[in-house]
Design a protein around this motif. Structure first.
Motif, PDB file in Angstrom:
ATOM      1  N   VAL A  52       0.935  -1.162  -0.111  1.00  0.00           N
ATOM      2  CA  VAL A  52       0.091   0.068   0.006  1.00  0.00           C
ATOM      3  C   VAL A  52       0.775   1.329   0.129  1.00  0.00           C
ATOM      4  O   VAL A  52       1.904   1.264   0.847  1.00  0.00           O
ATOM      5  CB  VAL A  52      -0.952  -0.200   1.085  1.00  0.00           C
ATOM      6  N   CYS A  53       0.666   2.174  -0.901  1.00  0.00           N
ATOM      7  CA  CYS A  53       1.322   3.407  -1.089  1.00  0.00           C
ATOM      8  C   CYS A  53       0.238   4.415  -0.390  1.00  0.00           C
ATOM      9  O   CYS A  53      -0.788   4.655  -0.872  1.00  0.00           O
ATOM     10  CB  CYS A  53       1.802   3.811  -2.302  1.00  0.00           C
ATOM     11  N   GLN A  54       0.477   5.065   0.555  1.00  0.00           N
ATOM     12  CA  GLN A  54      -0.530   6.064   1.158  1.00  0.00           C
ATOM     13  C   GLN A  54       0.055   7.279   1.647  1.00  0.00           C
ATOM     14  O   GLN A  54       1.078   7.430   2.558  1.00  0.00           O
ATOM     15  CB  GLN A  54      -1.361   5.397   2.378  1.00  0.00           C
ATOM     16  N   CYS A  55      -0.391   8.385   1.347  1.00  0.00           N
ATOM     17  CA  CYS A  55      -0.076   9.775   1.641  1.00  0.00           C
ATOM     18  C   CYS A  55      -0.249   9.914   3.196  1.00  0.00           C
ATOM     19  O   CYS A  55      -1.092   9.321   3.833  1.00  0.00           O
ATOM     20  CB  CYS A  55      -0.922  10.664   1.056  1.00  0.00           C
ATOM     21  N   ALA A  74      -0.822  -1.729  -4.944  1.00  0.00           N
ATOM     22  CA  ALA A  74      -0.120  -2.202  -6.053  1.00  0.00           C
ATOM     23  C   ALA A  74       0.835  -3.340  -5.919  1.00  0.00           C
ATOM     24  O   ALA A  74       1.255  -3.662  -4.864  1.00  0.00           O
ATOM     25  CB  ALA A  74       0.512  -1.199  -7.006  1.00  0.00           C
ATOM     26  N   ARG A  75       1.294  -4.006  -7.113  1.00  0.00           N
ATOM     27  CA  ARG A  75       2.389  -4.868  -6.997  1.00  0.00           C
ATOM     28  C   ARG A  75       3.458  -4.178  -7.792  1.00  0.00           C
ATOM     29  O   ARG A  75       3.502  -3.668  -8.844  1.00  0.00           O
ATOM     30  CB  ARG A  75       2.207  -6.336  -7.867  1.00  0.00           C
ATOM     31  N   GLU A  89       8.303  -1.103 -12.400  1.00  0.00           N
ATOM     32  CA  GLU A  89       6.919  -1.634 -12.854  1.00  0.00           C
ATOM     33  C   GLU A  89       5.875  -1.582 -11.699  1.00  0.00           C
ATOM     34  O   GLU A  89       6.330  -1.539 -10.707  1.00  0.00           O
ATOM     35  CB  GLU A  89       7.110  -3.178 -13.186  1.00  0.00           C
ATOM     36  N   MET A  90       4.614  -1.444 -12.037  1.00  0.00           N
ATOM     37  CA  MET A  90       3.516  -1.186 -11.269  1.00  0.00           C
ATOM     38  C   MET A  90       2.296  -1.974 -11.753  1.00  0.00           C
ATOM     39  O   MET A  90       2.024  -1.798 -12.823  1.00  0.00           O
ATOM     40  CB  MET A  90       3.127   0.426 -10.939  1.00  0.00           C
TER      41      MET A  90
END
Length: 408
Positions: free
Chosen positions: A132-135, A160-161, A218-219
Motif C-alpha cells: 500500500v502506498c498511502q499519503c 499495487a504490485r 513496474e507497477m
C-alpha cells in the motif's frame, strides 16, 4: 555528471504547466464527497482526468493532487490509471528512460557510480512486492477541527504490485562505509521558484537495507505511469508515501543526518502520540519525530455513504484493511454504534504490506437509517482508534469509519 534537468525530453518540457494542460476529460458521473470535508473542498473538488488517468477527485492543479474514488478499492490492486497523484512541487518533467540516470554517491559511499535504466533492469535481480502506498495526510480533510494542508478524503492511497531492484543491492555496489546512517533521495521534479525548497528525503540506513525496499520500474505488471513516478521510484513498504521518491535520480549515503526543510520541519508528528514501533532515531528530537510506518486502518467500500438498500435482503459489506506491515488478523463490523461487533471474513492474504480484503453479511430487518462501522486489528494487537488522535498536520487518521445508509 548528469543533472536532473538533463533528463527532460526537450527544453521546457514539463508535465504540469497549468490548468489548461491538466483539465483533460471531465467525468459525467456525479461526485460524492464525505460531508465531513471542509465546505470549500466540497465546493471546489471535481472529477477530472489527468493524461493517462481516469477521472479522479481533483483537489489542486499546481502541484497536481488527485485522489482515487472509493469504489476503485473494491479491487485488491488499485488500477494504475486510477491510482492517486500526489506532488509537492509543480515542475514535473517527463523523463525519457533512455536518458535517465540514477546517481549513487555521498560521503559514506566509497565507490560512487551512475545507473542507466537498462542497467537497473538487467544488472540486478528483480523483486516484486504488494504494498500500500498511502499519503501521510490521507483523510486529513476529515479531521475535526480541520487542519491546514491538502484536504484529502479516503482516496490518497492505493495498493499495487511493485517490481524493481532491491535498494540494498544498489547500495552494496556503492561500497557503503560503516559510518553510513541515512540514505537521502532526490527526484526529477523540482520547485518552480529558487526559494522553494527542493523535495529531498532521507531514510535510516536499516530501512534502506531492508530487502523489501525497492527501486521500482513496474507497477501492476506495467511500466510506471508518469504521474506515479516513471521511469523509476522508491518503494518503502509499510511506511507512508512521503519517502516513496518519484522519478528518482539521486541516492546519497550520508554519515550525518539530512537537515533540509522536508526532514527537519515537514512530515513530523508529536512524540508519544501514536503507537508506532519503527523509529527514525537520527531525525528525532524531544518534541517531535519524523512520521514512519502507517497505522492500522480499514475502509468500507460497499455500501457507499447515502445508499438505499432493500429491507429483508442480506446486505454485503466489503472493504480493505492494512497497516505498517505486521499483518491484518481481524476486521469487525458494528451496526449499533460499537456496542456489539461481528467478525468479518478475511479475504486472500497478498502479503503483509498489502490491502487485506474483508466482507460481512448483515441483516436488514428494520426500515430506517443504518450506520455501519468497521475496525481492523493487526498481528501485534494494534486496533483502529475510536477517538481521533489530534496532531497539527493531520497525519495518521485511523478513526473507525462510519457509513450511513437507508433501509427501505
Amino acid at each position: 555528471m548528469a543533472t536532473r534537468r538533463s533528463f527532460l525530453i526537450g527544453a521546457g518540457s514539463v508535465a504540469v504547466a497549468g490548468p489548461a494542460l491538466l483539465r483533460g476529460t471531465l467525468a459525467a458521473e456525479p461526485l460524492r464527497l464525505d460531508p465531513q470535508l471542509p465546505a470549500g473542498t466540497r465546493a471546489e473538488a471535481m472529477l477530472e482526468a489527468l493524461p493517462g488517468k481516469v477521472p479522479l477527485i481533483k483537489l489542486s492543479y499546481r502541484p497536481p493532487n488527485y485522489e482515487t474514488p472509493l469504489h476503485y478499492f473494491n479491487d485488491l490492486y488499485t488500477p494504475n490509471d486510477a491510482f492517486f497523484v500526489r506532488y509537492h512541487l509543480s515542475d514535473i518533467p517527463e523523463v525519457d528512460p533512455a536518458q535517465w540516470r540514477l546517481t549513487v554517491s555521498g560521503d559514506a559511499a566509497s565507490k560512487p557510480f551512475e545507473l542507466t535504466f537498462d542497467s537497473l533492469k538487467n544488472d540486478f535481480a528483480s523483486a516484486e512486492i504488494a504494498a500500500v502506498c498511502q499519503c501521510s495526510g490521507n483523510r486529513r480533510g476529515l479531521f475535526q477541527p480541520h487542519v491546514p494542508g491538502v484536504e484529502w478524503g479516503y482516496g490518497a492511497m492505493g495498493n499495487a504490485r511493485w517490481k524493481g531492484a532491491r535498494l540494498k543491492e544498489i547500495l552494496d555496489r556503492a561500497g557503503l562505509a560503516k559510518e553510513a546512517i541515512e540514505i537521502s533521495l532526490e527526484g526529477a521534479d523540482g520547485p518552480p521558484f529558487d526559494k522553494t525548497p527542493d523535495f529531498v528525503k532521507s531514510i535510516p540506513i536499516w530501512k534502506a537495507l531492508d530487502p523489501d525496499t525497492l527501486v521500482a520500474y513496474e507497477m501492476n505488471g506495467q511500466p510506471l505511469p508518469h504521474f506515479n513516478g516513471a521511469p523509476a521510484r522508491l518503494i518503502v513498504p509499510g511506511w507512508t508515501a512521503t519517502y516513496w521518491m518519484k522519478h528518482i535520480t539521486g541516492i546519497k549515503a550520508r554519515s550525518i543526518p539530512e537537515e533540509n526543510f522536508w526532514m527537519k520541519s515537514a512530515y513530523r508528528i508529536p512524540v508519544g502520540k501514536f503507537p508506532l514501533v519503527q523509529r527514525f532515531l537520527t531525525q528525532e528530537n524531544s518534541v517531535n519525530a519524523p512520521i514512519t510506518e502507517m497505522v492500522v486502518n480499514s475502509v468500507i467500500t460497499t455500501p457507499a455513504e447515502g445508499d438505499t438498500v432493500p429491507m429483508g435482503r442480506p446486505l454485503t459489506v466489503k472493504g480493505m484493511a492494512w497497516d505498517g506491515g505486521y499483518g491484518i488478523t481481524l476486521v469487525e463490523v458494528s451496526t449499533d454504534d460499537g456496542q456489539t461487533w461481528m467478525r468479518a471474513k478475511l479475504g486472500p492474504d497478498a502479503g503483509r504490506y498489502s490491502f487485506r480484503p474483508w466482507s460481512a453479511e448483515l441483516k436488514t430487518d428494520r426500515k430506517g437509517q443504518m450506520t455501519v462501522m468497521a475496525r481492523a486489528t493487526n498481528a501485534i494487537g494494534q486496533t483502529q482508534t475510536s477517538m481521533l488522535i489530534q496532531n497539527p498536520a493531520g497525519y495518521h487518521h485511523n478513526l473507525m469509519q462510519r457509513v450511513s445508509i437507508t433501509v427501505a
